[in-house]
Design a protein around this motif. Structure first.
Motif, mmCIF file in Angstrom:
data_model
loop_
_atom_site.group_PDB
_atom_site.id
_atom_site.type_symbol
_atom_site.label_atom_id
_atom_site.label_comp_id
_atom_site.label_asym_id
_atom_site.label_seq_id
_atom_site.Cartn_x
_atom_site.Cartn_y
_atom_site.Cartn_z
ATOM 1 N N ARG A 80 0.828 -1.210 0.000
ATOM 2 C CA ARG A 80 0.000 0.000 0.000
ATOM 3 C C ARG A 80 0.863 1.260 0.000
ATOM 4 N N LYS A 183 -2.762 6.443 1.153
ATOM 5 C CA LYS A 183 -2.659 6.847 2.564
ATOM 6 C C LYS A 183 -1.736 8.062 2.638
ATOM 7 N N TYR A 188 -6.084 13.226 5.403
ATOM 8 C CA TYR A 188 -6.350 13.345 6.846
ATOM 9 C C TYR A 188 -6.569 14.807 7.209
ATOM 10 N N GLU A 219 -16.495 5.896 4.108
ATOM 11 C CA GLU A 219 -15.855 5.248 5.260
ATOM 12 C C GLU A 219 -16.035 6.052 6.541
ATOM 13 N N PRO A 222 -10.948 7.408 10.066
ATOM 14 C CA PRO A 222 -9.821 6.565 9.651
ATOM 15 C C PRO A 222 -10.095 5.068 9.761
ATOM 16 N N SER A 244 -8.743 -0.940 3.491
ATOM 17 C CA SER A 244 -8.265 -1.354 4.817
ATOM 18 C C SER A 244 -7.800 -2.807 4.812
ATOM 19 N N ILE A 245 -6.640 -3.023 5.388
ATOM 20 C CA ILE A 245 -6.093 -4.381 5.486
ATOM 21 C C ILE A 245 -6.909 -5.184 6.508
ATOM 22 N N THR A 246 -7.387 -4.490 7.533
ATOM 23 C CA THR A 246 -8.257 -5.150 8.524
ATOM 24 C C THR A 246 -9.538 -5.626 7.848
ATOM 25 N N GLY A 281 -10.251 -1.151 11.419
ATOM 26 C CA GLY A 281 -8.945 -0.611 11.060
ATOM 27 C C GLY A 281 -7.909 -1.101 12.054
ATOM 28 N N THR A 282 -6.669 -0.814 11.778
ATOM 29 C CA THR A 282 -5.580 -1.304 12.627
ATOM 30 C C THR A 282 -5.722 -0.860 14.084
#
Ligand SMILES: Cc1ncc(COP(=O)(O)O)c(C=O)c1O
Length: 339
Positions: A80, A183, A188, A219, A222, A244-246, A281-282
């Motif tokens: 990513r 990202k 942000y 979404e 974050p 998102s990897i989660t 999310g993480t």
């Protein structure tokens, strides 16, 4: 004596001993350097400062019961970061260099990896920015890559608790053909007006809608959104959200638990049909959503009416956390032991 009260650590920055850095100059990446400084020297005309040429990542290391430190899907973060780098025309960090920096920084700061069972973990923050000087709008010729780590406390102290979210209709985080899938810091910065307003009004976060039509869920600040109904895990497909990897992992876990999964556009009105909803999310793994308020439409969507997360949400959460902590067999091959 323990270094910290691990169970009471905030989700914030705490100084650790070392970070690792590398500079891209004259067409090549330099050797990784270990630093004990929390500061960087930056050129006043660096493109990272002026033109937002920067990207970052966020992942965690977990201490297992067996005393081994595990990283969760770090290769996806490496991938990513390359996507983000390309998105704002920065030099990419090769996977092997990312891996070397990551393992080195974790090993050097081993004593900051919170103990098994504390609910805390070591948060890892890779950062890449244009460090070369330019005044015209163009990509820099020089880049800096660094990784620092900081121990973070459990997101939900005292167990997983539902949070309330507010739908935002007057701020867009990212444009449909913009940088939402990368990202990069600009996204942000763009989200802060909405996020701060939601917090002032007593909400945990804001839910962004698609910027084009304001019809579909994008979404949750974050984190990615998911809804559950009829044994199906449903999550938005959008051209302006961070993948998102989660979320990617929860989809796989849901399938392994016999749930159906759908990745598609999710109209706002569909919120009224979900039995459970959450953000993933993480940072928190999953934040179950108790209530979603749409102030402009004067609508409230309610979940977790008994104050507890729903059963499917908890099943997904428990399974993912068990894999991350090394309590359960890593059937998907997601974990890497730092040796
Ligand atoms: C905008 C945004 N969406 C979603 C996520 C969740 O992504 P991940 O699961 O890879 O942490 C994050 C956090 O990285 C984020 O910043």
């Amino acid at each position: 004596m323990e270094m910290f009260d691990w169970k009471c650590l905030p989700f914030g920055y705490i100084k650790t001993d070392f970070n690792v850095r590398s500079r891209y100059k004259d067409g090549k990446w330099g050797k990784l350097e270990v630093s004990s400084s929390e500061y960087i020297d930056i050129h006043i005309a660096a493109t990272g400062l002026h033109y937002g040429q920067e990207a970052f990542e966020g992942l965690k290391a977990y201490m297992g019961k067996d005393g081994k430190i595990r990283l969760f899907r770090w290769d996806e973060n490496a991938k990513r970061l390359m996507l983000s780098a390309d998105g704002v025309r920065m030099e990419k960090v090769p996977t092997e260099m990312f891996r070397e920096a990551l393992f080195q920084v974790v090993k050097l700061n081993k004593k900051f990896v919170p103990p098994y069972g504390s609910g805390a973990s070591l948060y890892i923050r890779p950062l890449l920015y244009g460090s070369g000087a330019e005044v015209g709008v163009k990509p820099a010729a020089e880049y800096t890559f660094l990784i620092f780590v900081t121990p973070v406390g459990p997101y939900f102290k005292g167990g997983v608790k539902p949070v309330n979210m507010m739908i935002c209709r007057d701020v867009d985080r990212a444009a449909p053909l913009g940088t939402g899938t990368f990202k990069v810091g600009g996204n942000y910065a763009a989200s802060l007006r909405a996020l701060m307003k939601a917090k002032e009004d007593g909400f945990a976060s804001t839910i962004f809608l698609d910027a084009r039509e304001k019809k579909y869920i994008d979404e949750c600040g974050p984190a990615n959104f998911f809804g559950i109904k009829d044994n199906t895990y449903i999550t938005p497909k959008s051209e302006s959200i961070l993948n998102s990897i989660t979320n990617m992992s929860l989809i796989k876990i849901a399938e392994s638990l016999g749930m159906k999964t759908e990745r598609r556009r999710v109209p706002v009105e569909e919120l009224s049909t979900f039995a459970e909803a959450g953000a993933c999310g993480t940072a928190a793994v999953i934040s179950p959503i108790g209530k979603i308020v749409d102030p402009e439409r004067n609508v409230i969507y309610e979940y977790c009416k008994d104050g507890n997360p729903g059963p499917s949400t908890m099943k997904l959460y428990n399974k993912l956390v068990a894999i991350q902590n090394g309590d359960e067999k890593d059937e998907f091959g997601w974990m890497t032991i730092v040796e």
